[in-house]
Design a protein around this motif. Sequence first.
Motif, mmCIF file in Angstrom:
data_model
loop_
_atom_site.group_PDB
_atom_site.id
_atom_site.type_symbol
_atom_site.label_atom_id
_atom_site.label_comp_id
_atom_site.label_asym_id
_atom_site.label_seq_id
_atom_site.Cartn_x
_atom_site.Cartn_y
_atom_site.Cartn_z
ATOM 1 N N ALA A 178 -11.057 95.975 -30.490
ATOM 2 C CA ALA A 178 -12.373 95.536 -30.973
ATOM 3 C C ALA A 178 -13.302 95.278 -29.800
ATOM 4 C CB ALA A 178 -12.232 94.278 -31.816
ATOM 5 N N ARG A 179 -12.751 94.707 -28.741
ATOM 6 C CA ARG A 179 -13.589 94.378 -27.592
ATOM 7 C C ARG A 179 -13.982 95.640 -26.824
ATOM 8 N NH1 ARG A 179 -12.137 92.477 -22.637
ATOM 9 N NH2 ARG A 179 -10.006 91.990 -23.214
ATOM 10 N N ASP A 182 -16.434 97.979 -28.931
ATOM 11 C CA ASP A 182 -17.627 97.353 -29.493
ATOM 12 C C ASP A 182 -18.867 97.978 -28.861
ATOM 13 O OD1 ASP A 182 -18.360 94.869 -31.175
ATOM 14 O OD2 ASP A 182 -19.673 94.787 -29.429
ATOM 15 N N CYS A 183 -19.883 98.255 -29.692
ATOM 16 C CA CYS A 183 -21.103 98.886 -29.161
ATOM 17 C C CYS A 183 -21.720 98.034 -28.054
ATOM 18 C CB CYS A 183 -22.133 99.085 -30.265
ATOM 19 S SG CYS A 183 -21.587 100.101 -31.629
ATOM 20 N N ALA A 184 -21.750 96.693 -28.320
ATOM 21 C CA ALA A 184 -22.460 95.798 -27.399
ATOM 22 C C ALA A 184 -21.745 95.665 -26.055
ATOM 23 C CB ALA A 184 -22.616 94.425 -28.028
ATOM 24 N N THR A 185 -20.513 96.165 -25.958
ATOM 25 C CA THR A 185 -19.836 96.115 -24.671
ATOM 26 C C THR A 185 -20.577 96.951 -23.635
ATOM 27 O OG1 THR A 185 -17.751 95.834 -25.836
ATOM 28 C CG2 THR A 185 -17.618 96.487 -23.542
ATOM 29 N N HIS A 187 -23.716 98.903 -24.659
ATOM 30 C CA HIS A 187 -25.116 99.154 -25.050
ATOM 31 C C HIS A 187 -25.763 97.853 -25.502
ATOM 32 C CE1 HIS A 187 -24.139 103.378 -24.888
ATOM 33 N NE2 HIS A 187 -23.156 103.191 -25.739
ATOM 34 N N GLU B 98 -17.502 93.803 -34.444
ATOM 35 C CA GLU B 98 -16.291 93.055 -34.762
ATOM 36 C C GLU B 98 -15.987 92.043 -33.675
ATOM 37 O OE1 GLU B 98 -13.159 95.811 -35.350
ATOM 38 O OE2 GLU B 98 -14.208 96.874 -36.946
ATOM 39 N N ASN B 99 -16.437 92.339 -32.481
ATOM 40 C CA ASN B 99 -16.121 91.478 -31.349
ATOM 41 C C ASN B 99 -16.979 90.224 -31.344
ATOM 42 O OD1 ASN B 99 -14.745 90.863 -28.984
ATOM 43 N ND2 ASN B 99 -16.364 91.739 -27.741
ATOM 44 N N ILE B 104 -25.480 94.552 -34.780
ATOM 45 C CA ILE B 104 -26.169 95.108 -33.626
ATOM 46 C C ILE B 104 -26.864 96.398 -34.009
ATOM 47 C CG2 ILE B 104 -25.061 94.046 -31.642
ATOM 48 C CD1 ILE B 104 -22.939 96.005 -31.738
ATOM 49 N N VAL B 106 -27.943 99.946 -32.637
ATOM 50 C CA VAL B 106 -27.655 100.885 -31.557
ATOM 51 C C VAL B 106 -28.868 101.797 -31.410
ATOM 52 C CG1 VAL B 106 -26.015 102.572 -30.675
ATOM 53 C CG2 VAL B 106 -25.232 100.773 -32.191
ATOM 54 N N VAL B 161 -27.394 89.343 -26.959
ATOM 55 C CA VAL B 161 -26.018 89.807 -26.750
ATOM 56 C C VAL B 161 -25.735 90.095 -25.283
ATOM 57 C CG1 VAL B 161 -26.438 92.262 -27.157
ATOM 58 C CG2 VAL B 161 -24.236 91.272 -27.768
ATOM 59 N N VAL B 165 -22.352 88.827 -23.563
ATOM 60 C CA VAL B 165 -21.420 89.701 -22.855
ATOM 61 C C VAL B 165 -21.254 89.243 -21.408
ATOM 62 C CG1 VAL B 165 -21.058 92.061 -22.050
ATOM 63 C CG2 VAL B 165 -21.859 91.668 -24.353
#
Lengths: 188, 243
Positions: A178-179, A182-185, A187, B98-99, B104, B106, B161, B165
């Motif tokens: 999941a981590r 994840d898109c936000a990882t 972007h 999910e994280n 979000i 895109v 976010v 992060v």
Amino acid sequence: MLQRLKLLERLQNLARRPIFWIVTGLFTILLAAGVGSGIRSMQAPPPQPLDFNHQVHVGLGIQCLYCHPGAWRQAAAGLPTTAKCWGCHQQMANTKPAQQVLVAYAMAGESIPWVPVFIQPDFVYFNHRPHIAAGLNCENCHGEISRQTVAQPIPRQNMGWCLDCHRGRAAGDEQMLARLTDCATCHR
Amino acid sequence: MSNPLEEVGHKWGMVIDQDLCTGCQACVTACAMENNIAFVGEQDAAYGRSLQWIRVERFWEGEFPEVKSTPFQPVLCQQCGQAPCEPVCPVYASVHSENQQINIQVYNRCVGTRYCANNCPYQARVFNWRDYREPGPLDNALNPDVTVRRRGIMEKCTFCVQRIVQGEDTARAEGRQMADGEVVPACAQACPTEAIVFGRLDDPDSLVSRLKRDGRAVQLLEELGTQPSVTYLKGGSSYGRNG
């Protein structure tokens, strides 16, 4: 119907004339050349201010992180400043052409305008730190830089390429998957 | 059997105390600065094309001239657990993380159908009708951690976010757990009365979880079942404005 027949007839007439084939042929050649040079330029290393020889430097036992220390603790690996180069090179006879370019920059007190080779699009927020922390080595992503002179880009380093590795690393671990996917990882 | 999605990452949430909010718009300004939100100009604003990820709502009760203003209500994306914007996107640009347990957007997937904005009951999404960016020295003020959106892209609050992060990465680099209040979005950071509180909802001891258990807690349009991550506190405070 009549109109369509007329159009067909005109096309046939056109096909009989040599100028039609010359123009078509020239257009095809131009198109192929454009596509070819486009692909070539994407995969060729960008022109650098001086032809830095990676092979020699790595061969002398200099670690990647000595010149690119950012990879250890931040997002960007960083490119060496003139002062860092000059720290060693001022004690050497700088005779080679590339070394003389360095001398010129050092004497002028200017920074070397290095051109980054491994670039990502603006919407990708790559961070070196977690990759090094995960135990990856530089050559896992950057290839055999130690055998190259000027750094060569690796073609098709795209999102699928990233995700292939991320999925493989997270195999069987839901939380990590999941981590890492994840898109936000990457972007924001 | 527990939901596997609930076990990953952190569940982020926000509590907004309407009894403390003075409607000063500092959150709106801070949000625009942090997230590279463009100014659209007077004319486009008049068309209702303002770009704001957070807005301060003001309602009136009663008939003029005996009106009584209700507490200010900053409205941002509620980061729904069951988000109406997500299933309507044809290109999966509006996805659930999910994280982080947030929704979000895109940007590089978005094709600008605007279905998501039309399906959002909170009107929290805004659309880039033009390329508002102009060359000039102000471009140097852009936040490098946030994508500059182009024309035809839907955008909305991300709970900052990029800060989440970054905070997670810093904590992991230092080999420790994240502390409560370590990650603060721009709006909460700018709020002079600390009406906006941000934190982890999966941690029962965090400030945001404790405030959420307050008797004043309400959620916007609860009856829709969207399961918002933003909770509002209203009423019962000594901060009464207009009686």
